[in-house]
Design a protein around this motif. Structure first.
Motif, PDB file in Angstrom:
ATOM      1  N   PHE A   1       5.441   3.971   1.417  1.00 26.85           N
ATOM      2  CA  PHE A   1       4.999   2.626   1.033  1.00 26.85           C
ATOM      3  C   PHE A   1       5.146   1.675   2.213  1.00 26.85           C
ATOM      4  CE2 PHE A   1       6.098   4.598  -2.975  1.00 26.85           C
ATOM      5  CZ  PHE A   1       5.133   4.121  -3.865  1.00 26.85           C
ATOM      6  N   CYS A   2       4.270   0.673   2.242  1.00 21.54           N
ATOM      7  CA  CYS A   2       4.312  -0.324   3.304  1.00 21.54           C
ATOM      8  C   CYS A   2       3.714  -1.627   2.792  1.00 21.54           C
ATOM      9  CB  CYS A   2       3.533   0.167   4.527  1.00 21.54           C
ATOM     10  SG  CYS A   2       3.729  -0.861   5.997  1.00 21.54           S
ATOM     11  N   ASP A   3       4.316  -2.751   3.191  1.00 19.13           N
ATOM     12  CA  ASP A   3       3.787  -4.072   2.842  1.00 19.13           C
ATOM     13  C   ASP A   3       2.988  -4.619   4.017  1.00 19.13           C
ATOM     14  OD1 ASP A   3       4.860  -4.579   0.172  1.00 19.13           O
ATOM     15  OD2 ASP A   3       6.823  -4.508   1.152  1.00 19.13           O
ATOM     16  N   LEU A   4       1.766  -5.054   3.744  1.00 20.12           N
ATOM     17  CA  LEU A   4       0.908  -5.654   4.764  1.00 20.12           C
ATOM     18  C   LEU A   4       0.863  -7.160   4.549  1.00 20.12           C
ATOM     19  CD1 LEU A   4      -2.198  -3.244   4.784  1.00 20.12           C
ATOM     20  CD2 LEU A   4       0.038  -2.941   5.882  1.00 20.12           C
ATOM     21  N   ASP A   5       1.292  -7.910   5.544  1.00 22.87           N
ATOM     22  CA  ASP A   5       1.176  -9.369   5.514  1.00 22.87           C
ATOM     23  C   ASP A   5      -0.138  -9.723   6.199  1.00 22.87           C
ATOM     24  OD1 ASP A   5       1.331 -12.093   5.704  1.00 22.87           O
ATOM     25  OD2 ASP A   5       3.158 -12.132   6.951  1.00 22.87           O
TER      26      ASP A   5
ATOM     27  N   ILE B   1       0.846  -1.189   0.000  1.00 25.22           N
ATOM     28  CA  ILE B   1       0.000   0.000   0.000  1.00 25.22           C
ATOM     29  C   ILE B   1       0.884   1.243   0.000  1.00 25.22           C
ATOM     30  CG2 ILE B   1      -1.879  -1.176   1.207  1.00 25.22           C
ATOM     31  CD1 ILE B   1      -1.021   0.404   3.749  1.00 25.22           C
ATOM     32  N   ALA B   2       0.263   2.373  -0.348  1.00 27.03           N
ATOM     33  CA  ALA B   2       0.937   3.666  -0.286  1.00 27.03           C
ATOM     34  C   ALA B   2       0.090   4.612   0.543  1.00 27.03           C
ATOM     35  CB  ALA B   2       1.141   4.234  -1.686  1.00 27.03           C
ATOM     36  N   LEU B   3       0.751   5.517   1.260  1.00 27.34           N
ATOM     37  CA  LEU B   3       0.079   6.563   2.031  1.00 27.34           C
ATOM     38  C   LEU B   3       0.528   7.914   1.503  1.00 27.34           C
ATOM     39  CD1 LEU B   3       0.165   4.046   4.061  1.00 27.34           C
ATOM     40  CD2 LEU B   3      -0.138   5.747   5.857  1.00 27.34           C
TER      41      LEU B   3
END
Length: 277
Positions: free
Chosen positions: A246-250, A3-5
């Motif tokens: 940006f961030c990866d969500l598991d 995702i992006a913020l």
């Protein structure tokens, strides 16, 4: 799920904010994000209600909403448009709505949420806000499917009311969106701890895209857009400044945490307390 913020310093001209949003959406898609989250009042941040009234439109006429929908389709990305100030189509004289949108990669609006808890506070001699003087509060909690997850919608001041997030997670939400324009005084002391508390209580990811900086209307907002995982760990803190993170969500983390501490499954209904003399 990547995702992006968007951390923004939205101003008083909707067209300028729309251009900035479209650039951020395109950048998020180019960076491989499945979804981008934007702050509260992404399209217009103006505490001068008379001036704002000349820029606020109904959904069909809102230039920011139209531009974002077109850019979402062009970029092929989901957009959680934190919120816009929206005029009632059926009653132009009615109070406005602080409305959040979920937009799919085809540019369709798949969910709407009207902010329930309105920001009516006195923070001190120099800062008093009455959101309810211009806005009508919503009445319905909203969850919606997104890739790999179910998204629960909220806006800013809602963060202080955990019953809303209980309702969202009871309805299946495993990501909670909290777009915000938090004030600096409250942000410094409450922003992080409230976001982490909501994530821990829900065993869910909390994604909070925020406004930042000194705005054209004179207000200052706190920034520090954050992603918090279901264990309460901070995965992203954007600190000061406008830009994209940006961030990866598991998503497997949600079930892992809810199995270790089954607070959601163990919730009980109960009778309200009886006052005794």
């Amino acid at each position: 799920m990547k995702i992006a913020l968007a951390q923004m310093s939205s101003g008083i001209v909707p067209e300028e904010n729309a251009n900035q949003l479209c650039s951020l959406i395109a950048e998020a898609a180019a960076g491989g994000a499945t979804m981008i989250f934007t702050p509260e009042m992404s399209g217009l941040l103006d505490r001068d209600r008379s001036r704002a009234a000349t820029a606020i439109r109904s959904e069909p006429d809102d230039v920011v909403l139209s531009a974002v929908r077109s850019e979402a389709e062009k970029a092929g990305i989901w957009v959680q448009l934190g919120s816009l100030a929206i005029r009632d189509l059926g009653d132009p004289g009615a109070k406005w709505k602080n409305r959040s949108y979920l937009i799919n990669p085809q540019g369709d609006i798949t969910a709407r949420y009207d902010k329930i808890h309105l920001f009516d506070v006195d923070l001190g001699p120099d800062e008093s806000q009455r959101e309810s003087s211009a806005y009508a509060g919503g009445h319905n909690a909203v969850v919606a499917p997104v890739p790999e997850a179910t998204l629960g919608l909220s806006i800013c001041y809602d963060l202080r009311f955990p019953a809303l997030y209980e309702a969202l997670t009871n309805a299946g939400a495993d990501i909670l969106s909290v777009p915000a324009a938090f004030t600096v005084p409250t942000g410094k002391v409450h922003w992080e701890i409230l976001l982490r508390a909501r994530a821990i209580e829900a065993g869910a990811f909390v994604v909070a895209a925020a406004q930042y900086g000194r705005h054209e209307d004179g207000r200052a907002t706190y920034g520090h857009s954050m992603v918090v995982d279901p264990w309460g760990e901070i995965l992203l803190d954007m600190g000061d400044g406008a830009g994209l993170g940006f961030c990866d969500l598991d998503m497997a983390k949600v079930q892992e945490v809810r199995s270790r501490v089954p607070a959601v499954a163990n919730r009980k209904s109960f009778e309200m307390p009886v006052k005794t003399s």
